[in-house]
Scaffold this active site. Sequence first.
Site, PDB file in Angstrom:
ATOM      1  N   GLY A  26       0.803  -1.219   0.000  1.00 53.16           N
ATOM      2  CA  GLY A  26       0.000   0.000   0.000  1.00 53.16           C
ATOM      3  C   GLY A  26       0.835   1.268   0.000  1.00 53.16           C
ATOM      4  O   GLY A  26       0.372   2.318   0.467  1.00 53.16           O
ATOM      5  N   SER A  27       2.047   1.202  -0.568  1.00 48.80           N
ATOM      6  CA  SER A  27       2.850   2.441  -0.559  1.00 48.80           C
ATOM      7  C   SER A  27       2.233   3.490  -1.477  1.00 48.80           C
ATOM      8  O   SER A  27       2.311   4.686  -1.186  1.00 48.80           O
ATOM      9  CB  SER A  27       4.314   2.160  -0.928  1.00 48.80           C
ATOM     10  OG  SER A  27       4.435   1.827  -2.285  1.00 48.80           O
ATOM     11  N   ASN A  28       1.616   3.080  -2.568  1.00 48.30           N
ATOM     12  CA  ASN A  28       0.936   4.065  -3.429  1.00 48.30           C
ATOM     13  C   ASN A  28      -0.288   4.640  -2.728  1.00 48.30           C
ATOM     14  O   ASN A  28      -0.581   5.829  -2.854  1.00 48.30           O
ATOM     15  CB  ASN A  28       0.532   3.442  -4.762  1.00 48.30           C
ATOM     16  CG  ASN A  28       1.690   3.439  -5.739  1.00 48.30           C
ATOM     17  OD1 ASN A  28       2.082   4.482  -6.237  1.00 48.30           O
ATOM     18  ND2 ASN A  28       2.267   2.258  -5.971  1.00 48.30           N
ATOM     19  N   ASN A 120      -5.972   3.230 -12.432  1.00 45.16           N
ATOM     20  CA  ASN A 120      -5.043   2.202 -11.981  1.00 45.16           C
ATOM     21  C   ASN A 120      -3.623   2.690 -12.197  1.00 45.16           C
ATOM     22  O   ASN A 120      -3.362   3.480 -13.099  1.00 45.16           O
ATOM     23  CB  ASN A 120      -5.265   0.913 -12.789  1.00 45.16           C
ATOM     24  CG  ASN A 120      -4.338  -0.213 -12.344  1.00 45.16           C
ATOM     25  OD1 ASN A 120      -4.098  -0.390 -11.133  1.00 45.16           O
ATOM     26  ND2 ASN A 120      -3.785  -0.962 -13.283  1.00 45.16           N
ATOM     27  N   HIS A 122       0.143   1.254 -13.048  1.00 50.69           N
ATOM     28  CA  HIS A 122       0.740   0.045 -13.615  1.00 50.69           C
ATOM     29  C   HIS A 122       2.238   0.294 -13.830  1.00 50.69           C
ATOM     30  O   HIS A 122       2.617   1.306 -14.428  1.00 50.69           O
ATOM     31  CB  HIS A 122       0.066  -0.290 -14.951  1.00 50.69           C
ATOM     32  CG  HIS A 122       0.620  -1.533 -15.571  1.00 50.69           C
ATOM     33  ND1 HIS A 122       0.288  -2.797 -15.124  1.00 50.69           N
ATOM     34  CD2 HIS A 122       1.519  -1.705 -16.558  1.00 50.69           C
ATOM     35  CE1 HIS A 122       0.947  -3.696 -15.833  1.00 50.69           C
ATOM     36  NE2 HIS A 122       1.705  -3.062 -16.709  1.00 50.69           N
ATOM     37  N   SER A 149       2.841   3.997 -15.377  1.00 52.80           N
ATOM     38  CA  SER A 149       1.723   4.687 -16.038  1.00 52.80           C
ATOM     39  C   SER A 149       0.529   4.718 -15.089  1.00 52.80           C
ATOM     40  O   SER A 149       0.299   3.758 -14.349  1.00 52.80           O
ATOM     41  CB  SER A 149       1.268   3.924 -17.296  1.00 52.80           C
ATOM     42  OG  SER A 149       2.351   3.670 -18.156  1.00 52.80           O
ATOM     43  N   ASP A 158      -5.226  -3.268 -18.542  1.00 55.93           N
ATOM     44  CA  ASP A 158      -4.171  -2.238 -18.682  1.00 55.93           C
ATOM     45  C   ASP A 158      -4.212  -1.529 -20.039  1.00 55.93           C
ATOM     46  O   ASP A 158      -3.157  -1.152 -20.583  1.00 55.93           O
ATOM     47  CB  ASP A 158      -2.776  -2.868 -18.478  1.00 55.93           C
ATOM     48  CG  ASP A 158      -2.634  -3.524 -17.112  1.00 55.93           C
ATOM     49  OD1 ASP A 158      -3.288  -3.051 -16.163  1.00 55.93           O
ATOM     50  OD2 ASP A 158      -1.895  -4.515 -17.002  1.00 55.93           O
TER      51      ASP A 158
HETATM   52  C1  GAR Z   1       3.161  -1.056  -7.495  1.00 54.61           C
HETATM   53  O1  GAR Z   1       4.436  -1.146  -8.077  1.00 54.61           O
HETATM   54  C2  GAR Z   1       2.107  -1.010  -8.569  1.00 54.61           C
HETATM   55  O2  GAR Z   1       2.500  -0.280  -9.692  1.00 54.61           O
HETATM   56  C3  GAR Z   1       1.939  -2.460  -8.902  1.00 54.61           C
HETATM   57  O3  GAR Z   1       2.001  -3.111  -7.648  1.00 54.61           O
HETATM   58  C4  GAR Z   1       2.818  -2.357  -6.768  1.00 54.61           C
HETATM   59  C5  GAR Z   1       2.066  -2.106  -5.504  1.00 54.61           C
HETATM   60  O4  GAR Z   1       2.884  -1.513  -4.537  1.00 54.61           O
HETATM   61  N1  GAR Z   1       0.721  -2.720  -9.582  1.00 54.61           N
HETATM   62  C6  GAR Z   1       0.544  -3.684 -10.482  1.00 54.61           C
HETATM   63  O5  GAR Z   1       1.429  -4.454 -10.792  1.00 54.61           O
HETATM   64  C7  GAR Z   1      -0.840  -3.749 -11.104  1.00 54.61           C
HETATM   65  N2  GAR Z   1      -0.874  -4.691 -12.141  1.00 54.61           N
HETATM   66  P1  GAR Z   1       2.233  -0.798  -3.286  1.00 54.61           P
HETATM   67  O6  GAR Z   1       1.267  -1.793  -2.628  1.00 54.61           O
HETATM   68  O7  GAR Z   1       3.384  -0.474  -2.388  1.00 54.61           O
HETATM   69  O8  GAR Z   1       1.520   0.428  -3.759  1.00 54.61           O
END
Ligand code: GAR
Length: 332
Positions: A26-28, A120, A122, A149, A158
């Site tokens: 969940g860093s995003n 989303n 990606h 993206s 995507d």
């Molecule tokens: C992120 O790198 C995101 O871009 C990717 O998962 C990670 C989640 O990190 N998403 C995908 O691959 C979607 N197909 P996070 O939980 O630290 O945000």
Amino acid sequence: MPGRRTIPPERTVPRARIAVLISGTGSNMAALLYASRLSDAPFEIVLVASNDPSAPGLALAAAEGIATFALAHKGLPRAEHEAQMEAAILAADADYIALAGYMRVITAETVSHWSGRMLNIHPSLLPKYTGLDTHARAIAAGDSHGGVSVHLVTEELDAGEVLGQIAVAIQPGDTADTLARRVLFAEHQLYPRVLADYVSRGNNPEHLLARVRELALALPETHERSSHGSPGFRVGSEKSGKFFAHFADQHHGVEHIGLLVKTGSMDELENLVETQPQAYYKPAYYGASGWVGLILNRPGVDWNHIGEWLERSWRAVAPPRLTKLMNAADDF
Ligand code: GAR
């Protein structure tokens, strides 16, 4: 009162309500959440939901006072799991869904409910490398850059409109993990910015003008011409065409971003403004000759309706040879 400063009326645009869906760290989501705490953020996070009750991001969100919802997908049919997730999102009264490392494919039905309102992130420079293992594939292909993206979610995986990207240089010796770690820095910059811009589009004059332009110039024999410094749209020849619409960005102290079109009569104009003040206003100067202002910067503006007004206004001033063609097409 002498010496007293006049404070311009505050623009009270409500903040967009965002539900964030995560599956892991969940860093995003955290980047979105802390961005939402900036005083001028145009969005707030109203729910963090996950298909994994042990997702670390849930604890972070809860500690920050954000409502959370978790439901393991294991053992539940896809549609059932998704329906319950969506019910939680609706109960939170979210306007938009931001997928942030949510590793479940979403069904076409749910995607269509949220069309234009689900984003989303990606980890690739789309359209390259949809799906999984994006960094490994970019390195294996010998690409100079990986990246990230943010895109709108459509039925195809995507493949929706890309709203923003950041490229990240691939370094010698990079592995998927080392590259992924650097791409995350870019992700945390990109997502809050793109989301903020996206939810603010309805108040962005450039965006509103682009939409008007697309509709106006789709009508026969039209062109754009500025009038008193504002964009306008005319029908007929460049030389003797007539205006059928004017774009007005907060003109003459009016707080609206409006589109001026011709009504049939002063009575009609006065009636629209009186009965639907949230949608119509009487513009300075033009109002006196029967032009009405359609308010564009308001929630729920109906662009089909704006298109109908443009066509009607076009018909009111277009030369008969063109309106005849249009009428014939209607009868067809
Ligand atoms: C992120 O790198 C995101 O871009 C990717 O998962 C990670 C989640 O990190 N998403 C995908 O691959 C979607 N197909 P996070 O939980 O630290 O945000």
